[in-house]
Design an enzyme around this catalytic site. Structure first.
Site, mmCIF file in Angstrom:
data_model
loop_
_atom_site.group_PDB
_atom_site.id
_atom_site.type_symbol
_atom_site.label_atom_id
_atom_site.label_comp_id
_atom_site.label_asym_id
_atom_site.label_seq_id
_atom_site.Cartn_x
_atom_site.Cartn_y
_atom_site.Cartn_z
ATOM 1 N N GLY A 42 -49.143 3.331 21.737
ATOM 2 C CA GLY A 42 -49.376 2.838 20.516
ATOM 3 C C GLY A 42 -49.107 1.268 20.336
ATOM 4 O O GLY A 42 -49.568 0.731 21.273
ATOM 5 N N ALA A 269 -47.643 -12.978 9.037
ATOM 6 C CA ALA A 269 -46.533 -12.187 9.682
ATOM 7 C C ALA A 269 -45.452 -11.756 8.526
ATOM 8 O O ALA A 269 -44.552 -12.152 8.762
ATOM 9 C CB ALA A 269 -45.790 -12.840 10.881
ATOM 10 N N HIS A 446 -17.600 -13.624 37.367
ATOM 11 C CA HIS A 446 -17.653 -14.832 36.890
ATOM 12 C C HIS A 446 -18.636 -15.496 38.063
ATOM 13 O O HIS A 446 -18.299 -15.302 39.230
ATOM 14 C CB HIS A 446 -16.362 -15.395 37.060
ATOM 15 C CG HIS A 446 -16.190 -17.253 36.952
ATOM 16 N ND1 HIS A 446 -16.586 -17.892 35.688
ATOM 17 C CD2 HIS A 446 -16.341 -18.056 38.017
ATOM 18 C CE1 HIS A 446 -16.562 -19.024 35.748
ATOM 19 N NE2 HIS A 446 -16.297 -19.106 37.129
HETATM 20 P P1 FAD Z 1 -46.778 3.243 17.015
HETATM 21 O O1 FAD Z 1 -46.471 2.324 18.191
HETATM 22 O O2 FAD Z 1 -47.416 2.275 15.917
HETATM 23 O O3 FAD Z 1 -47.740 4.308 17.655
HETATM 24 C C1 FAD Z 1 -48.403 4.927 16.714
HETATM 25 C C2 FAD Z 1 -49.523 5.818 17.368
HETATM 26 O O4 FAD Z 1 -50.258 6.587 16.536
HETATM 27 C C3 FAD Z 1 -50.641 4.541 17.603
HETATM 28 O O5 FAD Z 1 -51.004 4.715 18.983
HETATM 29 C C4 FAD Z 1 -51.558 5.243 16.746
HETATM 30 O O6 FAD Z 1 -53.104 5.232 17.306
HETATM 31 C C5 FAD Z 1 -51.396 6.822 16.505
HETATM 32 N N1 FAD Z 1 -52.017 7.227 15.398
HETATM 33 C C6 FAD Z 1 -52.109 6.586 14.104
HETATM 34 N N2 FAD Z 1 -52.622 7.453 13.111
HETATM 35 C C7 FAD Z 1 -53.018 8.629 13.813
HETATM 36 C C8 FAD Z 1 -53.598 9.585 13.442
HETATM 37 N N3 FAD Z 1 -53.905 10.192 12.186
HETATM 38 N N4 FAD Z 1 -54.210 10.665 14.367
HETATM 39 C C9 FAD Z 1 -53.931 10.447 15.526
HETATM 40 N N5 FAD Z 1 -53.192 9.130 16.132
HETATM 41 C C10 FAD Z 1 -52.790 8.436 14.945
HETATM 42 N N6 FAD Z 1 -40.397 -3.436 18.811
HETATM 43 C C11 FAD Z 1 -39.301 -3.598 19.428
HETATM 44 O O7 FAD Z 1 -38.386 -2.617 19.696
HETATM 45 N N7 FAD Z 1 -39.366 -4.679 20.337
HETATM 46 C C12 FAD Z 1 -40.167 -5.640 20.230
HETATM 47 O O8 FAD Z 1 -40.104 -6.697 21.097
HETATM 48 C C13 FAD Z 1 -41.359 -5.486 19.427
HETATM 49 N N8 FAD Z 1 -42.194 -6.418 19.382
HETATM 50 C C14 FAD Z 1 -43.255 -6.225 18.351
HETATM 51 C C15 FAD Z 1 -44.235 -7.434 18.424
HETATM 52 C C16 FAD Z 1 -45.397 -7.163 17.449
HETATM 53 C C17 FAD Z 1 -46.447 -8.090 17.531
HETATM 54 C C18 FAD Z 1 -45.492 -5.909 16.654
HETATM 55 C C19 FAD Z 1 -46.647 -5.865 15.848
HETATM 56 C C20 FAD Z 1 -44.287 -5.085 16.909
HETATM 57 C C21 FAD Z 1 -43.301 -5.272 17.730
HETATM 58 N N9 FAD Z 1 -42.358 -4.250 17.831
HETATM 59 C C22 FAD Z 1 -41.196 -4.340 18.743
HETATM 60 C C23 FAD Z 1 -42.448 -3.003 16.972
HETATM 61 C C24 FAD Z 1 -42.862 -1.685 17.675
HETATM 62 O O9 FAD Z 1 -44.034 -2.036 18.312
HETATM 63 C C25 FAD Z 1 -42.724 -0.587 16.563
HETATM 64 O O10 FAD Z 1 -41.710 -0.268 16.186
HETATM 65 C C26 FAD Z 1 -43.302 0.580 17.548
HETATM 66 O O11 FAD Z 1 -44.441 0.643 18.131
HETATM 67 C C27 FAD Z 1 -43.180 1.904 16.593
HETATM 68 O O12 FAD Z 1 -43.440 3.016 17.263
HETATM 69 P P2 FAD Z 1 -44.206 4.245 16.931
HETATM 70 O O13 FAD Z 1 -44.157 5.363 17.882
HETATM 71 O O14 FAD Z 1 -43.440 4.842 15.524
HETATM 72 O O15 FAD Z 1 -45.536 3.792 16.137
#
Ligand code: FAD
Length: 467
Positions: A42, A269, A446
């Site tokens: 993701g 951002a 400590h």
């Molecule tokens: P995602 O990680 O967004 O995964 C969703 C997946 O679903 C993707 O792989 C996508 O391809 C797939 N998908 C979407 N639609 C479909 C479909 N119709 N069919 C099949 N597959 C599909 N969070 C932290 O906790 N710590 C951090 O340090 C942090 N740093 C970040 C830095 C940046 C620059 C960004 C942008 C975000 C950061 N985040 C961080 C946030 C974190 O990345 C997200 O909260 C997290 O990835 C969410 O997880 P998720 O599983 O909900 O979705």
């Protein structure tokens, strides 16, 4: 449409929400498929948490040498920087960990279906792409995450005007960078580029950095950023931008007046939006809120009972560990495991610039709004910590927001070196409903930075020792 496959649970999205939910469901004996349109892992593994932290590790190294080297007899003037190499490293790390997710899915006998899923009914996914097929499942867990929000009229060109997504693939550092938005993503990129030599300005609409976070923490971050040469403009509402002749002109409103800045690159951002395009949610009867996030109940069920939603798609906080924990809770509740519901109030949030920021629970302002005088504060500055001073990291503090009557920790806020690791102790404390009296009785080694938590607890008990 290709072959039809039937499962107990079909997960859409292999980010930290989806792949963790899938593994937990498989551990509970369920037959599981995961549909992923892109690379397993993701946003988190590929374009978020992991690559940014890989890059920030380099930034921190440079910062340490420059800002603290002298104290240890290290002259950092001759250090040369190759940001392109750091980006290569970050991509290699993302690739390696992404392959790790694929092999974890295999190890847990989870079927990975490559393609884009659409909810065709309460128990049916139509998948288009390399593994085109129909997937039938008793339950569907939607974990499609979120993508960058860009204001209307702003054209992202991937070079001059970028979001975090493009920035993570660019190997050049601009001479002058404007970051619009001082949330977690904006703050981390501002710090990263500044350490690799860009002149950085951060524009934020609110009157503090990290809107919503503890004000004292935000002010400390702001003054440390200014000391590092990062310009911070608060109370500035982005209006529009225009890219021409290798420059981007950005207009914003501040104190009721229009101001402009011309710059080499702009990083937008300004937040994220849920990823629902093409998923067929509304047609299938899944209710979305006004911002487009899936509406879920305490068991993570959407308005269509066989369909669950977790992670970024189900709303904030938009964090990887929140997504994973929701994924675990959702499938455990599905499988009939007796457990308390997921508690969003106990999710820590971390920002990995220097100084680092970490927070959990209520801010002082929120606690006072809810409880009036029934709140105590325990504070300890790192300038009084032996370990922090020895490491030449005296900036920042630990602040505990505490229930005045029982001493329960309502919130914890840390700014300074090591904050993102320190917060785990406070998360455990809140999980166990620990009081400051109990924290104060816990022996902390400590010299460690964690003594600052102990001292903040002592302060909340009215018996500070070292400050
Ligand atoms: P995602 O990680 O967004 O995964 C969703 C997946 O679903 C993707 O792989 C996508 O391809 C797939 N998908 C979407 N639609 C479909 C479909 N119709 N069919 C099949 N597959 C599909 N969070 C932290 O906790 N710590 C951090 O340090 C942090 N740093 C970040 C830095 C940046 C620059 C960004 C942008 C975000 C950061 N985040 C961080 C946030 C974190 O990345 C997200 O909260 C997290 O990835 C969410 O997880 P998720 O599983 O909900 O979705």
């Amino acid at each position: 449409m290709g072959a039809q496959q039937s499962f107990d649970v079909a997960v859409v999205g292999a980010g930290p929400g989806g792949y963790v939910a899938a593994i937990r469901a498989a551990q509970l004996g369920l037959r599981v498929a995961v549909v992923e349109a892109d690379r397993p892992g993701g946003v988190c593994l590929n374009w978020g948490c992991i690559p940014t932290k890989a890059l920030l590790s380099g930034a921190e190294l440079v910062d340490s040498l420059r800002a603290h080297g002298k104290a240890f007899g290290i002259d950092a003037d001759a250090v040369t920087l190759d940001y392109g190499r750091a980006v290569e490293h970050s991509r290699q790390v993302a690739d390696r960990l992404g392959q790790g997710v694929s092999s974890l899915l295999r190890k847990n006998r989870i079927r990975l279906v490559r393609g884009r899923a659409r909810l065709a009914g309460a128990n049916t996914l139509d998948v288009s792409g390399p593994d085109e097929q129909t997937v039938e499942a008793d339950h569907v867990v939607l974990a499609t995450g979120s993508s960058e929000w860009v204001p209307p009229g702003v054209a992202v060109d991937g070079e001059r005007v970028v979001t975090s997504r493009e920035a993570l693939a660019l190997s050049s550092v601009p001479g002058r960078l404007l970051v619009v938005g001082a949330g977690a993503v904006g703050v981390e990129f501002a710090y990263l580029y500044a350490m690799y030599g860009a002149r950085v300005t951060v524009l934020e609409m609110a009157d503090q950095m990290l809107p919503g976070m503890d004000v004292e923490v935000a002010r400390t971050l702001e003054s440390e950023f200014r000391r590092k040469g990062i310009d911070v403009v608060l109370g500035a509402r982005f209006e529009e931008l225009e890219s021409s002749g290798g420059q981007v002109r950005v207009g914003y409103i501040r104190h009721g007046r229009r101001e402009e800045i011309s710059i080499d690159r702009v990083l937008v951002a300004m937040g994220r939006r849920p990823l629902t395009e093409g998923l067929g949610l509304e047609a299938a009867g899944v209710r979305l809120d006004d911002s487009g996030f899936a509406v879920v109940d305490a068991a993570h069920r959407t308005s269509l009972p066989s369909v669950l939603a977790i992670g970024d798609l189900a709303g904030g906080p938009l964090l990887a560990h929140k997504a994973s924990e929701e994924g675990i809770a959702a499938v455990e509740l599905l499988a009939g495991v007796e457990r308390p519901p997921f508690d969003a109030a106990r999710v820590p949030a971390c920002i990995y610039a220097q100084p680092q920021v970490a927070a959990i629970g209520l801010t002082e302002t929120q606690a006072r709004e809810r409880r009036g005088d029934g709140v105590r504060i325990g504070r300890f500055p790192f300038s009084a910590s032996g370990k922090a001073v020895a490491a030449d990291h005296p900036a920042g503090f630990v602040k505990l927001v505490v229930d005045a009557e029982f001493g329960e920790i309502l919130g914890a806020h840390v700014v300074g070196a090591g904050a993102t690791e320190l917060i785990a102790e406070l998360a455990l404390g809140m999980q166990l409903e620990a009081t400051t009296a109990e924290l104060a009785r816990t022996v902390h080694a400590h010299p460690t930075l964690s003594e600052a938590i102990w001292e903040a607890a002592l302060a909340a008990e009215g018996r500070s020792l070292n400050s």
